[in-house]
Design an enzyme around this catalytic site. Structure first.
Site, PDB file in Angstrom:
ATOM      1  N   CYS A  92      -5.619   7.497  -3.723  1.00  0.00           N
ATOM      2  CA  CYS A  92      -5.219   6.108  -3.475  1.00  0.00           C
ATOM      3  C   CYS A  92      -6.294   5.095  -3.875  1.00  0.00           C
ATOM      4  CB  CYS A  92      -4.770   5.901  -2.032  1.00  0.00           C
ATOM      5  SG  CYS A  92      -5.933   6.446  -0.774  1.00  0.00           S
ATOM      6  N   ASP A 294       0.322  -1.398  -2.117  1.00  0.00           N
ATOM      7  CA  ASP A 294       0.086  -0.100  -1.491  1.00  0.00           C
ATOM      8  C   ASP A 294       0.375   1.022  -2.491  1.00  0.00           C
ATOM      9  OD1 ASP A 294      -0.057   2.112   0.134  1.00  0.00           O
ATOM     10  OD2 ASP A 294       1.379   1.399   1.622  1.00  0.00           O
ATOM     11  N   HIS A 296       0.559   4.208  -1.813  1.00  0.00           N
ATOM     12  CA  HIS A 296       1.005   5.422  -1.120  1.00  0.00           C
ATOM     13  C   HIS A 296       2.507   5.673  -1.282  1.00  0.00           C
ATOM     14  CE1 HIS A 296      -2.786   4.244   0.868  1.00  0.00           C
ATOM     15  NE2 HIS A 296      -2.986   5.540   0.937  1.00  0.00           N
TER      16      HIS A 296
END
Length: 413
Positions: A92, A294, A296
């Site tokens: 990430c 993000d 993820h």
């Protein structure tokens, strides 16, 4: 690794597998992490641009969705030939580093005001930027290159990076990127040194009529552009990354205003950070809430198509952006700035003097001269090799060409 509240919907039976595979990122549900922007008169700042939320919401959402969005991917060729074929759970921060760098390249070639529209033909520079980040070992900023260059920073392939580590990796990979020709400066000891940046970014063109001459001592940003055509130094576009630790276990509230001020600067590339082992790319703020992209979400590897272009639909986040209270931020962060021309850097220095250095407890320092107790500053240079950057770091054994970074490690994650 997914934040709480993010779940995948079961695939409808009537959808074909190929369609679901291609657009699986579009069928995610956000609950705890996502809420619509409130109805407020407050300004929203996104990477140096302001939007009045009440009257410019569609313009704001368009500006956010135009940012390149890099997420976990799966089914790419194994890293190093025998390593992982997905970065889910560990990549990430690398993806956030890619997003920050991609924004710098957008500003470099297309400008901050460039906007993206779904299924609209884009400039060829946009496609070329996108191809720099595909998950292939021959792409200069791929997950393969970043993970393998991380070995030289003491990180095993598949190990989580902190903000400073990803900054050091980008600095080294940029040496092999001749098309974008960036100078990447990563500050150390919470200090940005103007003299060192000028030394790195002011480059002398090689021409016979200027050989042996010295540039005028009074050359500055205002007259450098006139002098460049005469053979005096040109400015190499600057990616400036400032790794910081803004507290011990949590962010110190005294830094909040200065941190938010950085997103207002025209040179802003946002910030890398988040929470331990959960990295986000912060692009702006509303009140005391940070707005972030993000990484993820796990998507399938996308390669170039037969016509040489990349289907970019999975590289832009088309959902409303997520937000978190700034005091929930882990204190380990890295600020990013892009200065295409020397006048942009000079303007940034003025803004820092005015907005950051006015605080009693300064977020970082900006000094004119290289500190005398530091080792001499040597601008990073590409190692003398006869292969491309991609081939050069195809084997981790060859990473010995790079000295391990001895900079003060501000960040511990």
């Amino acid at each position: 690794m997914y934040p709480p509240g993010i779940h995948f919907m079961p695939a409808p039976h009537q959808c074909s597998n190929s369609v679901l595979s291609k657009y699986e990122n579009q069928i995610t549900i956000f609950t705890d992490y996502l809420e619509e922007f409130p109805d407020t008169d407050e300004l929203v700042w996104i990477l140096g641009k302001q939007h009045l939320l009440k009257t410019e919401k569609s313009k704001l959402l368009s500006d956010i969705s135009a940012r390149l969005w890099f997420t976990y991917r799966r089914k790419f060729s194994p890293i190093g030939g025998t390593g992982p074929s997905s970065d889910a759970g560990w990549g990430c921060m690398l993806r956030c580093g890619q997003m920050m760098l991609a924004q710098a390249l957008i500003c470099r070639h297309l400008g901050r005001d460039w906007n993206w529209e779904k299924q609209k033909e884009q400039p060829k520079e946009y496609q070329r930027i996108l191809q720099c980040f595909l998950d292939r070992k021959d792409c200069c900023y791929s997950i393969h290159q970043m993970a393998q260059m991380g070995v030289g920073e003491g990180k095993s392939i598949g190990e989580w990076f902190g903000p400073n580590t990803v900054a050091q990796v980008l600095k080294k990979l940029a040496l092999f990127d001749e098309w974008n020709s960036l100078a990447v400066y990563v500050s150390m000891d919470n200090t940005v040194v103007i003299e060192d940046i000028k030394k790195m970014c002011c480059i002398l063109p090689l021409s016979a009529d200027t050989a042996g001459e010295s540039p005028p001592s009074s050359l500055n940003a205002s007259n450098r552009s006139k002098s460049t055509s005469a053979g005096w130094p040109a400015w190499k576009p600057l990616l400036l990354i400032v790794p910081l630790r803004l507290g011990i276990n949590q962010i110190n509230p005294v830094y909040v205003d200065a941190f938010k001020e950085c997103f207002k600067m025209p040179q802003s590339l946002g910030a890398l950070g988040g929470k331990p082992n959960n990295a986000y790319y912060f692009i702006g703020f509303l009140g005391d809430e940070l707005i972030f992209l993000d990484p993820h979400t796990t998507q399938t590897f996308v390669d170039t198509e037969e016509n040489g272009t990349v289907d970019d639909q999975t590289f832009h986040c088309l959902q409303s952006p997520q937000r978190m209270n700034i005091l929930n931020l882990d204190p380990s962060v890295a600020l990013g700035f892009f200065c295409k021309e020397e006048k942009d850097f000079d303007s940034w220095c003025s803004l820092v003097q005015k907005e950051i250095l006015k605080e009693n407890l300064r977020m970082f320092e900006l000094v004119q001269k290289h500190p005398s107790h530091w080792p001499p500053f040597i601008p990073p240079a590409k190692p003398e090799v006869t292969t491309t950057g991609a081939e050069f770091i195809d084997s981790t054994e060859q990473l010995e060409e790079f000295d391990l970074e001895e900079d003060f490690e501000i960040l511990s994650v």
